[in-house]
Motif scaffolding. Structure first.
Motif, PDB file in Angstrom:
ATOM      1  N   SER A  31      58.635  23.630  29.925  1.00 13.56           N
ATOM      2  CA  SER A  31      58.878  24.891  30.607  1.00 13.56           C
ATOM      3  C   SER A  31      57.552  25.545  30.921  1.00 13.56           C
ATOM      4  O   SER A  31      56.654  25.590  30.068  1.00 13.56           O
ATOM      5  N   VAL A  32      57.424  26.029  32.134  1.00  9.36           N
ATOM      6  CA  VAL A  32      56.258  26.823  32.506  1.00  9.36           C
ATOM      7  C   VAL A  32      56.759  28.082  33.185  1.00  9.36           C
ATOM      8  O   VAL A  32      57.596  28.011  34.095  1.00  9.36           O
ATOM      9  N   ASN A  33      56.313  29.211  32.738  1.00 10.83           N
ATOM     10  CA  ASN A  33      56.681  30.452  33.403  1.00 10.83           C
ATOM     11  C   ASN A  33      55.418  31.277  33.656  1.00 10.83           C
ATOM     12  O   ASN A  33      54.497  31.288  32.838  1.00 10.83           O
ATOM     13  N   ILE A  34      55.396  31.949  34.791  1.00 10.20           N
ATOM     14  CA  ILE A  34      54.209  32.693  35.204  1.00 10.20           C
ATOM     15  C   ILE A  34      54.622  34.050  35.753  1.00 10.20           C
ATOM     16  O   ILE A  34      55.587  34.151  36.517  1.00 10.20           O
ATOM     17  N   ARG A  35      53.921  35.064  35.331  1.00 12.71           N
ATOM     18  CA  ARG A  35      54.083  36.382  35.962  1.00 12.71           C
ATOM     19  C   ARG A  35      52.740  36.806  36.532  1.00 12.71           C
ATOM     20  O   ARG A  35      51.742  36.914  35.806  1.00 12.71           O
ATOM     21  N   SER A  36      52.709  37.045  37.813  1.00 15.15           N
ATOM     22  CA  SER A  36      51.477  37.493  38.451  1.00 15.15           C
ATOM     23  C   SER A  36      51.223  38.956  38.145  1.00 15.15           C
ATOM     24  O   SER A  36      52.147  39.706  37.825  1.00 15.15           O
ATOM     25  N   GLY A  37      49.959  39.356  38.275  1.00 16.87           N
ATOM     26  CA  GLY A  37      49.619  40.754  38.114  1.00 16.87           C
ATOM     27  C   GLY A  37      49.911  41.533  39.392  1.00 16.87           C
ATOM     28  O   GLY A  37      49.911  40.980  40.490  1.00 16.87           O
ATOM     29  N   SER A  38      50.189  42.806  39.243  1.00 15.32           N
ATOM     30  CA  SER A  38      50.408  43.652  40.422  1.00 15.32           C
ATOM     31  C   SER A  38      49.087  43.850  41.169  1.00 15.32           C
ATOM     32  O   SER A  38      48.008  43.593  40.625  1.00 15.32           O
ATOM     33  N   GLN A  39      49.205  44.333  42.394  1.00 15.95           N
ATOM     34  CA  GLN A  39      48.019  44.411  43.246  1.00 15.95           C
ATOM     35  C   GLN A  39      46.922  45.309  42.657  1.00 15.95           C
ATOM     36  O   GLN A  39      45.734  45.050  42.832  1.00 15.95           O
ATOM     37  N   SER A  40      47.320  46.336  41.960  1.00 17.55           N
ATOM     38  CA  SER A  40      46.331  47.285  41.439  1.00 17.55           C
ATOM     39  C   SER A  40      45.821  46.888  40.055  1.00 17.55           C
ATOM     40  O   SER A  40      44.981  47.570  39.477  1.00 17.55           O
ATOM     41  N   SER A  41      46.344  45.790  39.552  1.00 16.70           N
ATOM     42  CA  SER A  41      46.005  45.381  38.193  1.00 16.70           C
ATOM     43  C   SER A  41      44.847  44.382  38.193  1.00 16.70           C
ATOM     44  O   SER A  41      44.692  43.607  39.131  1.00 16.70           O
ATOM     45  N   PRO A  42      44.036  44.362  37.127  1.00 18.11           N
ATOM     46  CA  PRO A  42      43.004  43.315  37.019  1.00 18.11           C
ATOM     47  C   PRO A  42      43.578  41.972  36.581  1.00 18.11           C
ATOM     48  O   PRO A  42      42.850  40.993  36.527  1.00 18.11           O
ATOM     49  N   VAL A  43      44.886  41.947  36.290  1.00 16.16           N
ATOM     50  CA  VAL A  43      45.501  40.702  35.822  1.00 16.16           C
ATOM     51  C   VAL A  43      45.817  39.790  36.999  1.00 16.16           C
ATOM     52  O   VAL A  43      46.420  40.213  37.985  1.00 16.16           O
ATOM     53  N   ASP A  44      45.385  38.542  36.883  1.00 17.75           N
ATOM     54  CA  ASP A  44      45.722  37.553  37.895  1.00 17.75           C
ATOM     55  C   ASP A  44      47.112  36.986  37.591  1.00 17.75           C
ATOM     56  O   ASP A  44      48.004  37.032  38.433  1.00 17.75           O
ATOM     57  N   PHE A  45      47.276  36.467  36.381  1.00 14.81           N
ATOM     58  CA  PHE A  45      48.604  35.988  35.962  1.00 14.81           C
ATOM     59  C   PHE A  45      48.643  35.843  34.453  1.00 14.81           C
ATOM     60  O   PHE A  45      47.600  35.735  33.793  1.00 14.81           O
ATOM     61  N   VAL A  46      49.863  35.853  33.926  1.00 19.54           N
ATOM     62  CA  VAL A  46      50.100  35.489  32.529  1.00 19.54           C
ATOM     63  C   VAL A  46      51.032  34.284  32.532  1.00 19.54           C
ATOM     64  O   VAL A  46      52.081  34.314  33.187  1.00 19.54           O
ATOM     65  N   LEU A  47      50.629  33.240  31.853  1.00 23.65           N
ATOM     66  CA  LEU A  47      51.428  32.024  31.802  1.00 23.65           C
ATOM     67  C   LEU A  47      51.837  31.719  30.367  1.00 23.65           C
ATOM     68  O   LEU A  47      51.028  31.801  29.456  1.00 23.65           O
ATOM     69  N   GLN A  48      53.108  31.417  30.199  1.00 26.25           N
ATOM     70  CA  GLN A  48      53.594  30.927  28.908  1.00 26.25           C
ATOM     71  C   GLN A  48      54.213  29.562  29.130  1.00 26.25           C
ATOM     72  O   GLN A  48      54.784  29.305  30.197  1.00 26.25           O
TER      73      GLN A  48
END
Lengths: 308, 308
Positions: A92-109
């Motif tokens: 299983s791979v799941n990814i949540r991208s960061g919002s446009q105003s956030s410094p986060v690119d993505f979080v992957l579990q």
């Protein structure tokens, strides 16, 4: 050497590469969009209990603290859950991208479970959190490769975005002042812990000087319960400290603005990591676990997402 | 942890910094000029025999192969030989600069001997060979810190001049193709060998992913002869392989020319290493070994030579 050293992943694991998997937010897959509305699967069903508890704890901490900085998942169902043709490997791979105003690119579990020819199994659990080029703060890397009930390989790090020799202030800010060497020293002091060297010199170069890259082995006579205690107490303590530093000093700070020339260099550096990871890790290893068909699909999606 | 960890040098050793000692070729010290005409002292008088044999072997190999690329020594007599006020610490630093047409910046050899309060002594032998900015090839670093008859700390590396993440071809050329990880793996496989972590994160950042930074310990019950065999056979074998790679692939190749902008970045990177080394190592440690007067003189000369 540990038996684990002969597992089929010459680098950290396929998931070290999958960490960079990211689907464009402009993706137009209706089935994915529906899937994304539900909370993604976070149950890590095949993991040993202590590993699962730790992963859920880390993931919950990250998701809660980042809050609306993370967009809903847009990952297609056949990446959220996949397996090989005979059902001996699940992932299983799941990814949540960061919002446009956030410094986060993505979080992957992610998690992977793979039966081994000897009747055993390998479990790999990963949590990666990457920042975009609006900041030069380090990425978060956490990976637990459970090769037998009594042996694991553990990789934890805040991955530097700069050449630390040219940027001693960066080293001081993110690694020295935060005492990131403390968790490394603690694990190093335990008798079951020994250093783990990735066979890829590039992967070693990517890691920081306080990176935790270790084998933990209680031996063939060891008790699985001792390993569970090790994961819950020692590894869990170190992981929570590192995740806390990342949330507080890297992902949680107001972005001061990186100059345009520097952004390009950061992007070029991150792209090199992604490109090499696909080249030397994923494309070589996924076929061994999931067969050519599943692997090709996953690798192709990653390459498209990476534009490499 | 080894007893060695409590020796007075929190980093590699004072000599890791002294490695960068270099007197300008325009120096106008008559006594130095006279001293430079004689072959510098290479006898390492206080070292254990195996250490001395190894150092002489490495030094002879480097000097013979570099030949006329090395200028005569211009180091003043009070740096070629120095001691503290009560004679419990002795040292020597000698440096030969590279000729103008050579890619060699300097070759430094040194030894330090220091009585410890418990009646023992520490011996430190070092060989450093640095290149100038006409090439981006790695520097050579070799240091043997003999803290007791049965325990040592060993640092050996080809120090990268580039950010290895941004320059995977560089990593491949100097570290992968040369199999520099082989000697590291061999030493790592010996039961008396364990990793050594410099307390300076900057020093750790300076080292390559194939660097050898280890403690070797035969324990209080160990035989000094076992350590001698370790130095002669295993450490010697690894050191000779690394020196050979440096001579063949780094110092011995025709310089192809580094672009002006790249030269400036190489010089800035090297200067940062020198500046931090003086700041966090030499200026803090030399006074403890040789007292303020000798230390101040040596540090002042180094700072002048470094222009830091």
């Amino acid at each position: 050497m540990l038996a684990l050293s002969s597992h089929p992943f010459p680098l950290l694991s396929p998931l070290f590469s999958s960490a960079f998997l990211r689907f464009p937010s402009s993706s137009t897959r209706p089935s994915s969009a529906i899937a994304s509305m539900a909370r993604p699967p976070t149950d890590f069903p095949y993991l040993p209990p202590a590993d699962r508890d730790l992963m859920l704890s880390l993931l919950t901490t990250v998701e809660d603290r980042l809050g609306s900085a993370l967009l809903p998942s847009n990952v297609s169902p056949d990446v959220l859950r996949f397996q090989n043709s005979n059902g001996s490997a699940h992932g299983s791979v799941n990814i949540r991208s960061g919002s446009q105003s956030s410094p986060v690119d993505f979080v992957l579990q992610s998690w992977l479970n793979c039966k081994t020819p000897g009747g055993g199994e390998i479990n790999i659990a990963s949590l990666f959190a990457f920042l975009n080029s609006s900041t030069d703060a380090p990425h978060l890397l956490f990976e637990l490769i459970h090769g037998s009930p009594t042996s694991i390989v553990l990789i934890m790090d805040l991955i530097p975005r700069r050449d630390l020799v040219l940027h001693p202030d960066y080293l001081d800010k993110f690694y020295q002042q935060t005492d990131l060497d403390g968790p490394r020293r603690h694990l190093d002091s335990l008798p079951q812990v020994s250093p783990y060297y990735s066979s890829s010199l590039f992967i070693r170069s990517v890691l920081s000087p306080t990176s935790i890259a270790v084998s933990v082995d209680f031996g063939k006579e060891g008790e699985a319960s001792a390993m569970e205690e090790m994961v819950a107490e020692h590894i869990g303590g170190a992981a929570k400290k590192i995740v806390e530093v990342w949330l507080e000093k890297c992902a949680g700070v107001r972005v001061l603005g990186v100059a345009e020339g520097e952004r390009l260099e950061l992007e070029r550096r991150d792209e090199l990591i992604k490109r090499k990871a696909v080249e030397i890790d994923l494309a070589a290893n996924l076929p061994r676990m999931f067969g050519p068909e599943v692997a090709e699909r996953v690798v192709a999606e990653i390459q498209m997402a990476f534009r490499v």
